[in-house]
Scaffold this active site. Structure first.
Site, PDB file in Angstrom:
ATOM      1  N   ASP A 173      -4.721  -3.262  -4.453  1.00 53.59           N
ATOM      2  CA  ASP A 173      -4.665  -3.429  -2.993  1.00 53.59           C
ATOM      3  C   ASP A 173      -5.185  -2.138  -2.362  1.00 53.59           C
ATOM      4  O   ASP A 173      -4.771  -1.035  -2.743  1.00 53.59           O
ATOM      5  CB  ASP A 173      -3.200  -3.671  -2.588  1.00 53.59           C
TER       6      ASP A 173
ATOM      7  N   ASP B  88      -8.516  -7.356   1.037  1.00 55.67           N
ATOM      8  CA  ASP B  88      -8.358  -6.079   0.341  1.00 55.67           C
ATOM      9  C   ASP B  88      -7.530  -6.152  -0.930  1.00 55.67           C
ATOM     10  O   ASP B  88      -7.020  -5.159  -1.401  1.00 55.67           O
ATOM     11  CB  ASP B  88      -7.784  -5.019   1.297  1.00 55.67           C
ATOM     12  N   GLU B  89      -7.378  -7.349  -1.473  1.00 51.00           N
ATOM     13  CA  GLU B  89      -6.614  -7.467  -2.716  1.00 51.00           C
ATOM     14  C   GLU B  89      -7.447  -8.178  -3.778  1.00 51.00           C
ATOM     15  O   GLU B  89      -8.186  -9.110  -3.470  1.00 51.00           O
ATOM     16  CB  GLU B  89      -5.338  -8.280  -2.478  1.00 51.00           C
TER      17      GLU B  89
ATOM     18  N   TYR C  92      -8.394  -1.498   6.817  1.00 53.45           N
ATOM     19  CA  TYR C  92      -9.289  -1.375   7.976  1.00 53.45           C
ATOM     20  C   TYR C  92      -9.359   0.086   8.442  1.00 53.45           C
ATOM     21  O   TYR C  92     -10.425   0.576   8.837  1.00 53.45           O
ATOM     22  CB  TYR C  92      -8.806  -2.240   9.153  1.00 53.45           C
TER      23      TYR C  92
ATOM     24  N   ARG D 270       1.422   6.162  10.266  1.00 47.31           N
ATOM     25  CA  ARG D 270       2.645   5.525   9.733  1.00 47.31           C
ATOM     26  C   ARG D 270       3.792   6.539   9.681  1.00 47.31           C
ATOM     27  O   ARG D 270       4.952   6.197   9.906  1.00 47.31           O
ATOM     28  CB  ARG D 270       2.382   4.926   8.353  1.00 47.31           C
TER      29      ARG D 270
END
Ligand code: TTP
Ligand code: MG
Length: 608
Positions: free
Chosen positions: A28, A120-121, A33, A65
């Site tokens: 992942d 994205d995985e 983005y 984050r």
């Protein structure tokens, strides 16, 4: 740590009846983005970054984050917790798709099954790579990169610990290569099945990996808070489980199978039970190209036709970029609307689709393209579909418009394809343009008017569709020849050979050409006596009918020859008369070697 067991000799590792035979990697991309944006603009790396779609921050970099910005947060709230959050608009997905495809393609270089999951995985089944590695590594001293979920308690008799350690090394190599070549940091989960590989992948984020041995599966699963944590359990199944007071995965583990079977069909009940225990036998399915390519735009409300047209026009522009990247020629288009039902205060979607002519698309320098005229045609088709979906005599309120190309015609490529002939820099008219031009006008043979897309007659009024590209009209070569009477031949100067269009009808002509050649022994090879075409008097004779194919080799299909454009006929005749002048050996087309130029003769060879 050495996890080799007494019976885990090198050869037994590849035994297919291992209890845990597979080695699966799930990768992942970290803050996908946001990473794409940071790679495009490196100055963004140093600041808290959010990617905005409408009013939401759909993802953010890890800097943001740390400030408390999380995925799918309202912009308003994100700016509250992180006032210096830098926002970039992420509504155009093009760069993300491109990056996603590059990562997928890079993973393919390991030559094992890769299943793309979303943008994205990716799942990668590295079982075979591990088997190969086992032949050459010292299994006593294996280092596991990243983290191991709980230390291995006991060696599994099937030897899976060693295999998973090796798989973990492969995952590390993959992640390193993704970083080195594309610049993305990633997370990975390594386990003996897809379910566990995916679930443990995010345990150490960002830029790290986690390996799990099978004996921890059940315990790990039992700690999951909700049945929805299991990826293949959707909202409806979860609702049904919750209604039976099965809320956590631990609840699911404990409920007797018989009880589950009362509420789900037998297979489903077994599957649910199995998943709750961390078992999953689903294979890594090699991903291919998507079945459809589409885009949607949602908004508060649009109630005016001209505004709808603007929305579709913008969507079409973006969609065409995706189609160009994909490379396949679309043959079907779907329009979707979400209508607001004022009475019921609810929304619902409706779609309508129709086939489109592949000739709307052009191939220029091996790249798919659409001219302005082609785009206008597509927009006309879209608005006709819209008109079918909406009763314009009444007010309407839309909250979403969507466009998708839903079926594709693979472009024929490779050495044997006539596309090679057509795409080369040759100054002859394509044999493939005849039909559409004849269809367009029985009298005019203005080939310059046959610009890409102009031969498309998308008549939606009659059953909404064009003749199905899958069931093209039978081509009558004689009729075509009538269209192309003397003096009406195409002028090569008017043609852009690099922009020749291949639509299904045209392609059928190619196969018909080949079929004819097979059925009627067109090739000199089919008639060994004619292999040598040097002697015109022997091998060529006049053709009474039409008077065009004079001096053709006797084994050439006259109908096919006569239906060719004048210039092409001349080229062929010259070659037949004097093969050396055009560099073509006097041999069967079949026997032409690499040194020979690309010539239409090559395509007169029957399929094997
Ligand atoms: P995720 O993998 O869920 O998130 P991520 O890659 O941004 O972050 P992480 O480091 O936790 O893996 O989703 C991949 C991309 O999908 C994400 O970058 C943005 C997009 N996305 C949406 O468009 N809508 C959504 O609701 C979410 C969650 C993600
Ligand atoms: Mg991600």
């Amino acid at each position: 740590m050495d996890d080799r067991t007494m019976d885990c000799s090198s050869s037994s590792y590849v035994d297919s009846d291992h209890e845990h035979p597979r080695s699966i990697v799930h990768i992942d991309i970290d803050c996908f983005y946001a990473q794409v944006e940071m790679l495009r603009s490196p100055e963004l790396r140093a600041v808290p970054l959010g990617v905005q779609q409408k009013n939401f921050v759909i993802t953010s970099n890890y800097e943001a984050r740390r400030c408390g910005v999380h995925k799918c947060m309202l912009v308003h709230d994100a700016l509250k917790v992180c006032p210096n959050l830098k926002l970039v608009n992420g509504e155009d997905l093009q760069n993300y798709r491109t990056a996603s495809n590059k990562i997928f393609e890079l993973l393919l270089s390991w030559k094992c099954p890769v299943e793309k999951l979303g943008m994205d995985e990716n799942f990668i089944d590295v079982t075979k790579i591990v088997q190969e590695k086992l032949k050459s590594v010292d299994v006593n001293n294996l280092i596991v990169p990243g983290h191991v979920y709980e230390e291995a308690s006991a060696n599994c008799a099937c030897g899976c610990h060693t295999r998973l350690k090796l798989a973990s090394q492969v995952a590390g190599e993959m992640r390193q290569k993704i970083f080195n070549e594309l610049g993305f940091t990633t997370c990975a989960g390594i386990a003996h099945n897809k379910l566990l590989a995916k679930l443990i992948c995010p345990l150490h984020k960002p830029n790290d990996q986690t390996t799990m041995f099978p004996e921890h599966a059940e315990g790990f699963m039992s700690a999951l808070p909700s049945v929805r944590s299991i990826p293949s359990i959707g909202s409806k199944t979860a609702e049904a489980l919750v209604s039976q007071k099965i809320i956590t995965v631990s609840d699911l583990q404990e409920v007797p199978l018989d009880i589950l079977k009362k509420h789900f069909n037998s297979d489903m009940a077994v599957r649910l039970k199995s998943l709750s225990l961390g078992n999953d036998n689903t294979p890594v399915k090699q991903s291919g190209k998507p079945q459809s390519i589409g885009l949607e735009d949602s908004f508060k409300t649009v109630s005016v036709r001209s505004e709808v047209e603007e929305k579709f026009s913008a969507l079409l522009q973006r969609l065409l970029v995706l189609v160009r990247e994909d490379g396949r020629i679309p043959v079907s288009l779907r329009v979707t609307l979400r209508k607001k039902d004022a009475k019921r205060l609810s929304s619902h979607r409706e779609s309508r689709q129709c086939q489109i002519s592949p000739s709307i698309f052009t191939i220029s320098n091996s790249t798919l393209a659409v001219t302005q005229a082609g785009q206008q045609k597509l927009l006309t088709i879209i608005m006709r579909l819209f008109n079918k979906l909406i009763d314009l005599s009444k007010p309407f309120h839309l909250t979403l418009v969507g466009l998708a190309f839903t079926k594709f015609q693979e472009r024929m490529t490779g050495r044997g394809s006539i596309v090679n002939y057509l795409m080369n820099d040759i100054s002859v008219q394509s044999v493939l343009n005849l039909q559409s031009d004849c269809d367009t006008s029985a009298t005019s043979m203005d080939y310059s008017a046959a610009s890409p897309g102009s031969s498309t007659t998308t008549d939606l009024s009659d059953g909404e569709v064009e003749p199905s590209p899958k069931k093209p009209k039978k081509v009558n070569w004689i009729a075509k020849r009538r269209c192309l009477s003397k003096g009406e031949v195409a002028s090569p100067s008017k043609l852009k050979v690099g922009e020749l269009r291949l639509n299904s009808r045209e392609l059928e002509k190619v196969s018909e050409l080949r079929l004819n050649s097979r059925d009627r022994s067109l090739t000199p090879r089919a008639s060994p006596a004619k292999d040598n075409m040097s002697d015109n008097s022997d091998t060529m004779k006049d053709v009474a009918e039409g008077g065009i194919c004079d001096n053709c080799p006797s084994d050439v299909d006259k109908e096919v020859f006569n239906a060719l454009p004048y210039e092409m006929q001349q080229e062929l005749k010259t070659m037949w008369k004097n093969p050396s002048s055009s560099g073509v050996a006097r041999s069967s087309p079949r026997t032409m070697n690499k040194a020979n130029p690309n010539t239409i003769l090559k395509y007169f060879v029957p399929h094997k």
